[in-house]
Scaffold this motif. Structure first.
Motif, PDB file in Angstrom:
ATOM      1  N   LYS A 212       2.345  11.551   6.808  1.00 22.01           N
ATOM      2  CA  LYS A 212       1.141  11.315   6.006  1.00 22.01           C
ATOM      3  C   LYS A 212       0.277  10.200   6.590  1.00 22.01           C
ATOM      4  N   PHE A 213       0.862   9.352   7.403  1.00 23.82           N
ATOM      5  CA  PHE A 213       0.091   8.280   8.026  1.00 23.82           C
ATOM      6  C   PHE A 213      -0.093   8.515   9.520  1.00 23.82           C
TER       7      PHE A 213
ATOM      8  N   ARG B 228      -2.693  -8.025  16.480  1.00 20.56           N
ATOM      9  CA  ARG B 228      -2.982  -6.699  15.942  1.00 20.56           C
ATOM     10  C   ARG B 228      -2.930  -5.644  17.038  1.00 20.56           C
TER      11      ARG B 228
ATOM     12  N   ALA C 197      10.120  -0.238   7.041  1.00 20.45           N
ATOM     13  CA  ALA C 197       9.820  -1.367   7.922  1.00 20.45           C
ATOM     14  C   ALA C 197      10.857  -2.469   7.750  1.00 20.45           C
TER      15      ALA C 197
ATOM     16  N   LEU D  29       6.906   3.326   3.231  1.00 14.78           N
ATOM     17  CA  LEU D  29       6.650   2.746   4.551  1.00 14.78           C
ATOM     18  C   LEU D  29       7.193   1.329   4.641  1.00 14.78           C
TER      19      LEU D  29
ATOM     20  N   GLN E 205      -1.003  -1.284   8.575  1.00 12.53           N
ATOM     21  CA  GLN E 205      -0.197  -1.733   7.439  1.00 12.53           C
ATOM     22  C   GLN E 205       0.853  -2.750   7.867  1.00 12.53           C
ATOM     23  N   TYR E 206       1.446  -2.517   9.023  1.00 15.79           N
ATOM     24  CA  TYR E 206       2.431  -3.467   9.530  1.00 15.79           C
ATOM     25  C   TYR E 206       1.755  -4.813   9.822  1.00 15.79           C
TER      26      TYR E 206
ATOM     27  N   MET F  46      10.851  -4.133  14.259  1.00 17.85           N
ATOM     28  CA  MET F  46      10.247  -3.430  13.138  1.00 17.85           C
ATOM     29  C   MET F  46       9.354  -2.289  13.635  1.00 17.85           C
TER      30      MET F  46
ATOM     31  N   SER G 129       0.823  -1.204   0.000  1.00 16.31           N
ATOM     32  CA  SER G 129       0.000   0.000   0.000  1.00 16.31           C
ATOM     33  C   SER G 129       0.858   1.255   0.000  1.00 16.31           C
TER      34      SER G 129
ATOM     35  N   GLY H  46      11.288   0.484  15.425  1.00 11.96           N
ATOM     36  CA  GLY H  46      12.060   1.253  14.466  1.00 11.96           C
ATOM     37  C   GLY H  46      11.304   2.435  13.899  1.00 11.96           C
TER      38      GLY H  46
ATOM     39  N   GLN I 193      14.376  -1.352   9.115  1.00  8.06           N
ATOM     40  CA  GLN I 193      14.433  -1.331  10.573  1.00  8.06           C
ATOM     41  C   GLN I 193      14.387  -2.724  11.160  1.00  8.06           C
ATOM     42  N   MET I 194      13.575  -3.577  10.573  1.00  6.14           N
ATOM     43  CA  MET I 194      13.470  -4.946  11.059  1.00  6.14           C
ATOM     44  C   MET I 194      14.809  -5.651  10.969  1.00  6.14           C
TER      45      MET I 194
ATOM     46  N   ILE J 267      -0.317   3.185  10.244  1.00  3.38           N
ATOM     47  CA  ILE J 267       0.969   2.481  10.227  1.00  3.38           C
ATOM     48  C   ILE J 267       0.822   1.098  10.850  1.00  3.38           C
TER      49      ILE J 267
ATOM     50  N   LEU K 228       0.900  -6.571   6.619  1.00  2.00           N
ATOM     51  CA  LEU K 228       2.111  -7.106   6.001  1.00  2.00           C
ATOM     52  C   LEU K 228       2.525  -8.413   6.655  1.00  2.00           C
TER      53      LEU K 228
END
Lengths: 203, 203
Positions: free
Chosen positions: B172-173, B85, A155, A151, B181-182, B159, A147, B162, A158-159, B178, B185
DNA sequence: GCTAACCTAACAAACGTTAGATTTGCCATG
DNA sequence: CATGGCAAATCTAACGTTTGTTAGGTTAGC
């Protein structure tokens, strides 16, 4: 470069990298650096104008090196998949078995004076951009579900860089194994392939 | 706690958190901390025995708080999915909009003296263990594809933590975006759901 | 009037940095 | 090949500042 062993200046840089990694920049003393480099305290100023310059030169060299090695090595690979895997592998390697210099690059940004800071940030952004390009390509060619490219790049970086915070030599996993697991996680996620699409309840 | 505003000791702690986050522990001066707390330099020693103790108390309080808030809030959720989550959401929140204290907890471990260091590490491991339990549960109940629980927990934590290294207010987020999205992912990975299973070439 | 809270002033140590003397390595010159 | 000289490299010793910390006096609140 030359055949004649490392110059003293290079020895100082190398020892500075070890010392800064071990104790941090602020906690490191020029007197101890001098001792480790086999030299007297004041002599360092013949090679560098300040402690700050040592940190900057260290980070500047390392950043250039990281960018060049990453970009040239992925240029040989032909798919975003292979490139991402390699980039992850290399990034993790940089931050563990890699020279102490790469560790510092992550951790001592805060201690750079403003002008030096600005210049290193430019390079860090450049490095990150390589990841972004790989991701954008995978999105376009392989239909990766992304998306926001930026970003995601952050991610991932950093991970992987975070490995430094827990990895110890003689860990049960090798660098390669860690890299492969991270890559696989990013690609496939946690959910089993081919499993029923359970609608995930919002909340 | 009490109705009578913050005690001076609490003010000092709060200002220390701000100062340490801004400049780092080593670069922070007790004199400047005193100034910000509206007190004279030496007066700090009426509340704390040393600069080091301030750092430790700060991290100790914060760690306890983070662990308690995380564990009680996920106890109310019934699926590993919802728990993961929420844990991700909370962890990211901790490190951005969260009090300055949570930021320090990540960044100043290196500056703890050995005994203090040992005690904070115990708490950090405890915190990480909560993530491991969620993951193990997801692996058992929802058949998550996890080759090593501990490795994954670390990857997720690093992650998310970070985010501090690049997030700026007015990004923007939002935090929620964020986090979502993480989470997405991690759950789904990059590959499109239902796409053909292209055999990824080893190399 | 007692105790906690705070101020003032100072100390000792450590730090980055500097200036000047000394040594080392090298190269042109005799 | 010896030698004089010059510049780079290193050493020595110190300076000025800042730092965490402390001791003793002062104020404020119950």
């Amino acid at each position: 470069m030359s055949v004649t062993g490392r110059s003293r200046k290079q020895i100082i840089l190398k020892e500075a990298a070890r010392l800064f990694r071990e104790k941090g920049y602020l906690a490191s003393t020029l007197r101890e650096l001098a001792r480790r480099a086999g030299v007297q305290g004041g002599s360092i100023y013949h090679h560098f104008s300040s402690k700050q310059e040592i940190l900057f030169v260290l980070m500047d060299n390392t950043m250039n090196d990281m960018i060049e090695r990453l970009s040239t090595s992925i240029a040989e690979l032909d798919s975003p998949l292979a490139r991402l895997r390699h980039a992850i592998r290399l990034h993790i390697e940089y931050h563990i078995i890699g020279p102490d210099e790469t560790y510092i690059t992550e951790d001592e940004l805060r201690n750079l004076e403003s002008e030096n800071y600005r210049r290193i940030i430019v390079q860090r952004d450049h490095y990150q951009q390589i990841f972004e390009e790989i991701i954008a390509e995978g999105k376009a060619c392989l239909n990766w579900q992304v998306s926001d490219v930026k970003l995601l790049a952050r991610a991932i970086i950093q991970m992987c860089a975070g490995v430094t915070r827990w990895y110890k030599p003689n860990d049960k996993f090798s660098i390669d194994e860690i890299a492969e697991q991270y890559f696989s996680l990013l690609l496939n996620g946690l959910k089993e392939r081919g499993a029923e699409e359970k609608q995930t309840q919002p909340l």
